[in-house]
Motif scaffolding. Structure first.
Motif, PDB file in Angstrom:
ATOM      1  N   LYS A  28       7.459  29.068 -49.997  1.00  0.00           N
ATOM      2  CA  LYS A  28       6.726  29.425 -51.214  1.00  0.00           C
ATOM      3  C   LYS A  28       5.314  28.865 -51.138  1.00  0.00           C
ATOM      4  N   GLU A  29       4.343  29.669 -51.505  1.00  0.00           N
ATOM      5  CA  GLU A  29       2.949  29.217 -51.449  1.00  0.00           C
ATOM      6  C   GLU A  29       2.538  28.566 -52.769  1.00  0.00           C
ATOM      7  N   ASP A  30       3.245  27.465 -53.089  1.00  0.00           N
ATOM      8  CA  ASP A  30       2.896  26.685 -54.274  1.00  0.00           C
ATOM      9  C   ASP A  30       3.363  25.244 -54.074  1.00  0.00           C
ATOM     10  N   VAL A  31       3.123  24.397 -55.045  1.00  0.00           N
ATOM     11  CA  VAL A  31       3.414  22.961 -54.888  1.00  0.00           C
ATOM     12  C   VAL A  31       4.897  22.662 -54.719  1.00  0.00           C
ATOM     13  N   SER A  32       5.777  23.585 -55.126  1.00  0.00           N
ATOM     14  CA  SER A  32       7.219  23.327 -54.997  1.00  0.00           C
ATOM     15  C   SER A  32       7.660  23.201 -53.539  1.00  0.00           C
TER      16      SER A  32
ATOM     17  N   GLU B 227      -0.810  19.091 -57.603  1.00  0.00           N
ATOM     18  CA  GLU B 227      -1.191  20.352 -58.221  1.00  0.00           C
ATOM     19  C   GLU B 227      -2.060  21.087 -57.214  1.00  0.00           C
ATOM     20  N   GLU B 228      -2.126  22.397 -57.365  1.00  0.00           N
ATOM     21  CA  GLU B 228      -2.980  23.191 -56.473  1.00  0.00           C
ATOM     22  C   GLU B 228      -4.092  23.833 -57.276  1.00  0.00           C
ATOM     23  N   ASP B 229      -5.234  24.049 -56.628  1.00  0.00           N
ATOM     24  CA  ASP B 229      -6.333  24.719 -57.318  1.00  0.00           C
ATOM     25  C   ASP B 229      -6.295  26.222 -57.003  1.00  0.00           C
ATOM     26  N   ALA B 230      -7.274  26.945 -57.497  1.00  0.00           N
ATOM     27  CA  ALA B 230      -7.299  28.404 -57.357  1.00  0.00           C
ATOM     28  C   ALA B 230      -7.370  28.859 -55.906  1.00  0.00           C
ATOM     29  N   ASP B 231      -7.853  27.990 -55.022  1.00  0.00           N
ATOM     30  CA  ASP B 231      -7.962  28.332 -53.600  1.00  0.00           C
ATOM     31  C   ASP B 231      -6.778  27.842 -52.775  1.00  0.00           C
ATOM     32  N   GLY B 232      -5.780  27.251 -53.442  1.00  0.00           N
ATOM     33  CA  GLY B 232      -4.591  26.785 -52.741  1.00  0.00           C
ATOM     34  C   GLY B 232      -4.683  25.370 -52.204  1.00  0.00           C
ATOM     35  N   PHE B 233      -5.780  24.671 -52.477  1.00  0.00           N
ATOM     36  CA  PHE B 233      -5.910  23.291 -52.015  1.00  0.00           C
ATOM     37  C   PHE B 233      -5.074  22.360 -52.892  1.00  0.00           C
ATOM     38  N   LEU B 234      -4.489  21.356 -52.254  1.00  0.00           N
ATOM     39  CA  LEU B 234      -3.585  20.438 -52.951  1.00  0.00           C
ATOM     40  C   LEU B 234      -4.290  19.160 -53.379  1.00  0.00           C
ATOM     41  N   TRP B 235      -3.915  18.679 -54.563  1.00  0.00           N
ATOM     42  CA  TRP B 235      -4.453  17.460 -55.158  1.00  0.00           C
ATOM     43  C   TRP B 235      -3.294  16.560 -55.575  1.00  0.00           C
ATOM     44  N   ILE B 236      -3.489  15.254 -55.443  1.00  0.00           N
ATOM     45  CA  ILE B 236      -2.480  14.283 -55.860  1.00  0.00           C
ATOM     46  C   ILE B 236      -2.722  13.891 -57.313  1.00  0.00           C
ATOM     47  N   HIS B 237      -1.676  14.007 -58.122  1.00  0.00           N
ATOM     48  CA  HIS B 237      -1.753  13.537 -59.507  1.00  0.00           C
ATOM     49  C   HIS B 237      -1.767  12.005 -59.527  1.00  0.00           C
TER      50      HIS B 237
END
Length: 202
Positions: free
Chosen positions: A105-109, A173-183
């Protein structure tokens, strides 16, 4: 009477032994009520904020390009000081799960990040992507961790009572471009966990 017969035994007397056992029992009785998380070497004094997931090559992790069933070691929180950033308590296994665990899946999950500090005796474990493994393994005493939950399912860490059987984790979380960020994590057994001590799995 010989000189040897007049010497007192150098061993522990029965009375001293019973005192020692009583003190140990008292300590164990109160152990569950001690907030051990407050005394563990977590990077909790750092100013924590949302930051990029930076891979060892200096790039930011992206849901579209990070390989399925793959892991990299990331540093969090990073200080910019190579000596401090080399500390084990700042190292995390950043994992994209295998396809059968939802890693396609192309999301944070699809992603997990667990503290690399094993909950048994603080050795550093790693993720093994090979068929028949696809789990975290500690090389010191054989503890094994489920890549989906961070829960120990084999070895000495699996025999420890909760919360000391599940690794501390980061969330993303991911941004609109698919880059990942740490909460920004909350270091506590009911939240992101306590590095080296664990967390409750919900």
């Amino acid at each position: 009477m010989s000189e040897q017969g007049t010497k007192k035994s150098g061993g522990l007397s029965r009375r001293d032994f019973l005192k020692l056992m009583g003190a140990a029992g008292t300590g164990l009785a109160f152990a569950p009520f001690v907030p051990f998380g407050n005394y563990m070497p977590n990077p909790s004094q750092a100013s924590l904020e949302k930051v990029k997931v930076i891979l060892p090559d200096g790039t930011q992790a992206n849901v579209k390009t990070f390989p399925i069933n793959h892991s990299e070691v990331i540093t969090y929180p990073s200080t910019g000081d190579p000596a401090l950033d080399a500390e084990a308590f700042r190292k995390w296994q950043f994992i994209r799960l295998p396809k059968e665990f939802g890693g396609d899946k192309e999301d944070v999950s699809s992603f997990r990040a667990y503290s690399m500090v094993c909950l048994h005796l603080w050795c550093l474990w790693k993720y093994w992507p090979e068929e028949g493994r696809k789990r975290g393994e500690c090389p010191c005493h054989g503890s094994m961790y489920d890549a989906r939950t961070g829960l120990a399912f084999a070895g000495p860490a699996s025999l420890q009572a909760a919360p000391s059987n599940a690794l501390a984790q980061l969330t993303f979380e991911e941004d609109a471009d698919g880059f990942l960020w740490i909460h920004p994590p909350t270091w506590g057994v009911n939240q992101n966990g306590v590095i080296g001590y664990g967390r409750f799995v919900k």
